[in-house]
Scaffold this motif. Structure first.
Motif: not given
Length: 245
Positions: A95-107, A117-121, A171-174
């Motif tokens: 339940r909480w790991v997806p929240v952590g992934g969003f917080v990590g990408s947002t940070a 690279f922001g998409t990674v978490p 990672l190879v976008m564009r």
């Protein structure tokens, strides 16, 4: 770049059509597991749409946050679908790991890191959820027609989850090769969605057949009981009649 945009459009179109079919099937065959899967699929479709826009724009922060929210929400619903498939509630970390992934990408986005690279978490959590769901279909789900697991559904989910590692298309976008990653992802996602519709239909008819067999057995038992209860007093009455005669 034109190939990348075409791959995005085809991926989005295919996912939208399959999402529509999933909603129709969900209305026809209501099921808690399939509801969770359909919600996750809708979130992933939303991510595909935002990723297409991001590939054409200059990574606006608001749109990036929407993309991360879609990925994280999809992961949360995938974890819930996996728990429903196993017949138990989702654990706390699911339940909480997806929240952590969003917080990590947002940070990372707020820190000025590029979208690739922001998409990674959030993407890693989504990949873990897909692999777990696929592994559950391979190891835990057993039906009379699939005693060794549903491989035609488990492997596409696992490969879809591992795709960012095997072929890191964000990672190879564009770079001119993003069409290959997004095209492969679209193919695997379509395969998994069609497989899920087939699984839902098969499970529904299997349950219908089981219920019909139970009803037939109960009907036979009721008829046998009534016949026994009616035959017993009739036998006694016939015995008395014969005695009086």
């Amino acid at each position: 770049m034109a190939l990348g945009l075409i791959a995005h459009l085809l991926n989005l179109l295919c996912s939208t059509v399959l999402l529509g079919f999933s909603l129709v099937f969900l209305r026809r065959y209501p099921n808690a597991f399939f509801r969770a899967w359909t919600t996750a699929f809708a979130c992933n479709t939303g991510y595909i749409g935002t990723a297409m826009l991001l590939s054409q724009l200059h990574d606006p922060l608001a749109l990036r946050l929407v993309a991360y929210a879609c990925l994280s929400a999809a992961a949360a619903w995938l974890f819930k679908a996996c728990a429903l498939l196993l017949g138990r509630p989702a654990s706390a970390w699911q339940r909480w790991v997806p929240v952590g992934g969003f917080v990590g990408s947002t940070a990372l986005a707020l820190g000025g890191v590029s979208h690739a690279f922001g998409t990674v978490p959030a993407g890693v959590i989504n990949s873990i959820a897909l692999v777990m769901l696929g592994a559950t279909f391979l190891r835990e789900v057993r039906t009379p027609s699939h005693p060794k697991g549903i491989r035609w559904l488990g492997w596409p989910l696992i490969l879809l989850g591992l795709l960012p590692v095997l072929l890191p298309f964000p990672l190879v976008m564009r770079s001119g090769y993003d069409w290959l990653g997004f095209g492969t992802a679209g193919l695997l996602q379509a395969t998994a969605a069609i497989g899920m519709l087939l699984y839902l239909t098969e499970e529904h008819w299997a349950r219908e057949l089981l219920e019909q067999r139970k009803l037939n057995r109960l009907k036979d038992e009721l008829i046998a009981m009534i016949a026994h209860e009616v035959r017993t007093p009739l036998t006694s009455i016939l015995g008395y009649v014969e005695f009086l005669e």
